[in-house]
Design an enzyme around this catalytic site. Structure first.
Site, PDB file in Angstrom:
ATOM      1  N   LYS A  86      15.142  -0.029   5.905  1.00 45.55           N
ATOM      2  CA  LYS A  86      14.868   0.659   4.637  1.00 45.55           C
ATOM      3  C   LYS A  86      15.068   2.159   4.755  1.00 45.55           C
ATOM      4  CE  LYS A  86      12.373   1.372   0.584  1.00 45.55           C
ATOM      5  NZ  LYS A  86      11.211   1.140  -0.272  1.00 45.55           N
TER       6      LYS A  86
ATOM      7  N   LYS B  97       9.422  11.051  -0.169  1.00 48.32           N
ATOM      8  CA  LYS B  97       8.614  10.306   0.808  1.00 48.32           C
ATOM      9  C   LYS B  97       9.507   9.564   1.812  1.00 48.32           C
ATOM     10  CE  LYS B  97       5.907   6.136   1.400  1.00 48.32           C
ATOM     11  NZ  LYS B  97       5.618   4.803   0.840  1.00 48.32           N
TER      12      LYS B  97
ATOM     13  N   LEU C 286       0.833  -1.202   0.000  1.00 43.12           N
ATOM     14  CA  LEU C 286       0.000   0.000   0.000  1.00 43.12           C
ATOM     15  C   LEU C 286       0.870   1.255   0.000  1.00 43.12           C
ATOM     16  CD1 LEU C 286      -2.308  -1.553   2.700  1.00 43.12           C
ATOM     17  CD2 LEU C 286      -2.988  -1.146   0.319  1.00 43.12           C
ATOM     18  N   PRO C 287       0.287   2.400  -0.389  1.00 45.54           N
ATOM     19  CA  PRO C 287       1.122   3.593  -0.575  1.00 45.54           C
ATOM     20  C   PRO C 287       1.686   4.229   0.694  1.00 45.54           C
ATOM     21  CG  PRO C 287      -1.017   3.816  -1.706  1.00 45.54           C
ATOM     22  CD  PRO C 287      -1.088   2.587  -0.855  1.00 45.54           C
TER      23      PRO C 287
ATOM     24  N   THR D 170       6.155   0.525   2.267  1.00 42.88           N
ATOM     25  CA  THR D 170       7.169   1.301   2.973  1.00 42.88           C
ATOM     26  C   THR D 170       6.461   2.348   3.818  1.00 42.88           C
ATOM     27  OG1 THR D 170       8.867   0.981   1.292  1.00 42.88           O
ATOM     28  CG2 THR D 170       9.084   2.920   2.697  1.00 42.88           C
TER      29      THR D 170
END
Lengths: 297, 297, 297, 297
Positions: free
Chosen positions: A171, A246, A65-66, A96
């Site tokens: 990450k 982001k 998902l975003p 992420t």
């Protein structure tokens, strides 16, 4: 294996296709019919809600998902996954998002008997299609082992980073360093060339010296230094500036949460934010070198 | 070959010894008798001035000096090298100085028929002793070829970086990138560990991902991640913070000269300058991680 | 006037006392009995929940809370203000929170017929006690006029900054500039004194020149330059570093939301975050000058 | 009084004219005949070299030159001022240069019996024409008093900043703070307006709050907020970006000399350097706000 898959966008779609190719049965859901079509064409069964994915009773459910808000909604809403899923189903969120939310959701899952892994990826849409993603995974070791064959059907590597949330931690830490290195290479290349060096010679020196990094030896931002990188095709393809914006937002927010200064990280965020605001959000993130030199064409 | 050598400090001394080991005849000069002694013990002939080095009529003269002002004095003073040296003698300045001064001095040398190379090194005092330095060389290709066997007696590699000054350009560009990467690694490691990751696991993730760089995989600043690096011995040895401050000064000054912005480079300079001002100038430059986390001991 | 007041901490407590002094009737609520006592001693009526404040049917309800999450809970929870308040009651949130949340909550209030103002303050606990706060107010002009006499009972000035959320916008913009100016003054004073100037003479020059700012002429961070400022009493009192860290977080988060680069703002945030991480969070924010010079004592 | 004046550019020319207006006798020199003409038209006597200015035996000699290198040449060359001037002549250098060079030259002058003041100005070409400059003066108090009437013929204020070099120290410290404040205002205004505030209202809030500074209340960079500032006429006139780049270079170099970190100062330098590199060097320095927002026209 019976697998549920929620979120069939640019990343999730090809990942689901690779699972089908590997012989798994898929029950899938996405708000967009366009996103669902190629996956059902390839053999998946589509349903009409998150709750129906849970109802199909898969052994594993994967979400892609975003952003944090979507993850919270899909897992925690009244009709969300946690409300509907049976015990012992393994939940894998490949989105992420920030580590704090990841731990929150995994905590809620664990409290009702569902193991959950955070498993963000690197490798981009190219890696999703080719099945060469890297998964950075947070959660219990035994759950990681249970997930591993499924992850390896979608990628070439899965790294266990420690307990819940650590996939996200790995990450954001890596991508913050990547952003800093890329700008560092952009500055060093611009400075050296501006002072009279040939860009290929300079890259060669850096790549065999202490300045060596992935951004200099594998993804050099200076046009004409390497073939098959975004810099040699007008900064198209690759990892978009807005995705870097982001990820830097996630990194600096997580840093703020624990009062950890990240000076170059925060500056890199602002430089990318400014670059995006000038209309460059869709260019590959190595295009940041345009802040430093005019292209001679 | 008959070689003159001026400047026998921490770097120049061991470099001269390696030339003697390779069988060359050396005429040497340094202001400090203490610096001269080990080299004459090993067979060199000491003289009492720069002019006398020139008078000994070597085929090549090498200088290894602390800063631009010394290089200007040794080459351009009334009794300096250029005033005394015969035509056709090859001049090699291995000092790290700014590219603009390097080109100025080389221009003056060339105007009177003396080829000159700028040949700054990387590899530190350890590399000087072991003979494993890397030389980054600016000047004409044929002069580089003439110098190469001599340079290779002192190092493991000599890279021709283009015309005069480009050795210095390569060095300051590389070291500016190195400073940025090192701080980037310090921030990424501190952030990840602060958020709950094991430092060795995090380093492994970075080293196999897009954040990979020399500062993460060869010289990791986080204590305990790697053996045989300054971080595992209290940041002793290695490349001193004050040397990095000097190199960052050269980089930002050269950038200012050509109006080239180097945003992260300038910030790295300030961070190192502040770290030195707090009394850490003698520590290895990877100790900058102490700005970001308290050591748990 | 009948006024409800929720949140009686370091700021809210003295603000409520000033309302009582001005002759208003107060119904108050706070989780902490210790916080409530001095206000009831002065004549307020305490109740046991947010809902009971609404039930007392005041004409105006004022909230003074630590962060966005508390504001959301008090207004939007099932038993929160919006669920219980009668139409036409004017709601005033004096907390400092992000503008996006402020607009969200005001929108929800407006949708059910309750006007709402965001009215963050400057002036610190000293100003709260003395009744000399400045209110920066977002919302409709007529609501602002209705609130003005009440605000002026707690402060010396109320500025209407435009529609809903703009009080918060004004505050975060101002405080980000304040943080930048303060660090700028710290650097300029440290540089000038380091180069040999007397700090008082330097401050005088700055204060009559183009570098003049509130941080130089009213709140100079250099010890001994001004009397009655935190710098002259070991950086006690004043506006705490951790509050500045909070406000800079709000500013950079709001900037990220609209993709607005704030380069010096983000760097100021990191410098304050690092200063706080070293254990200085409780010192006045002008103590940041300790990053730049050792105090000679 | 008999005064020598060397350097009749954009600043020096009008300064010399104001001295003539005040009734002084001037012997002047400049390389450019065009620069000399208006001053001789107004009554000055032109000569053909620095040495001839000294030979005319004035009581005071004033120099107004572009950079340190020119100051060194004019004072220290074989035919320079110090070689030719009689004892007791007061030397005043009004150029903006680095404090270290200023002290060096003043030391050489003092050693041969000539008092020297460094007296850089603020106020720009407008102030030079109108005679409203401010002089920041370093040197002995009695020499300052001797110079004061002459300085006040060219400006409205002269501040004694302490011993030799301190005029330069005050100037670079002030201008570094100015650069930081201006960018701070640019960021705060862009952020606030981007989040929905009217720029005039926001400026009013800042100007009556703790963010107040010269750059917000006297020289606001946001178009349309103030009349008669560069922002209201396309950033023409005023204090050019390239002059700010020069002053920031002096500040960071002086900082480097004493190992003083100036983090925001160095970042401001890079931002101005980048802005100049994009072709904006001739715009007023408040135009830096264009880095932060697109002008809506």
């Amino acid at each position: 294996m019976d697998i549920g898959f929620i979120g069939l966008g640019n990343m999730g779609g090809p990942m689901a296709l690779n699972l089908l190719k590997a012989g798994h049965n898929l029950t899938v859901y996405d708000l967009s019919a366009n996103a669902v079509a190629p996956v059902t064409d390839a053999g998946a069964t589509a349903v009409n809600s998150v709750a129906e994915v849970a109802a199909a009773d898969p052994a594993i459910i994967i979400t892609m998902l975003p952003a944090s808000s979507h993850v919270k909604a899909v897992y925690l809403d009244r009709d969300g996954l946690l409300a509907r899923v049976r015990p012992r189903v393994l939940l894998i969120d490949a989105s992420t998002i920030d580590p704090i939310t990841a731990r929150e959701v995994a905590g809620a899952a664990g409290a009702q008997g569902n193991a959950m892994l955070d498993a963000p990826v690197s490798g981009g849409t190219g890696g999703a299609v080719a099945g060469t993603l890297t998964f950075m995974v947070g959660g219990e070791g035994e759950d990681f082992e249970r997930a591993r064959p499924v992850l390896e059907a979608m990628g070439k590597k899965a790294i266990h980073c420690g307990p819940s949330g650590n996939g996200q931690v790995a990450k954001v830490s890596n991508n913050m360093l990547l952003a800093i290195s890329m700008i560092g290479v952009a500055e060093a290349m611009s400075l050296g060339v501006g002072l009279g060096m040939d860009p290929k010679v300079l890259a060669e020196v850096l790549n065999t010296s202490t300045g060596r990094c992935w951004s200099s030896d594998t993804y050099n931002p200076f046009p004409g230094v390497q073939e098959n990188v975004p810099a040699s095709r007008g900064y198209t393809g690759g990892f978009g500036t807005d995705l870097m914006v982001k990820d830097l937002g996630l990194a600096t927010e997580a840093a703020r949460h624990i009062r950890q200064p990240v000076v170059l990280g925060a500056l890199a965020q602002q430089l990318y934010q400014g670059f995006s605001a000038q209309g460059n959000g869709a260019l590959d993130f190595s295009a940041i070198i345009r802040n430093y030199r005019k292209e001679q064409e």
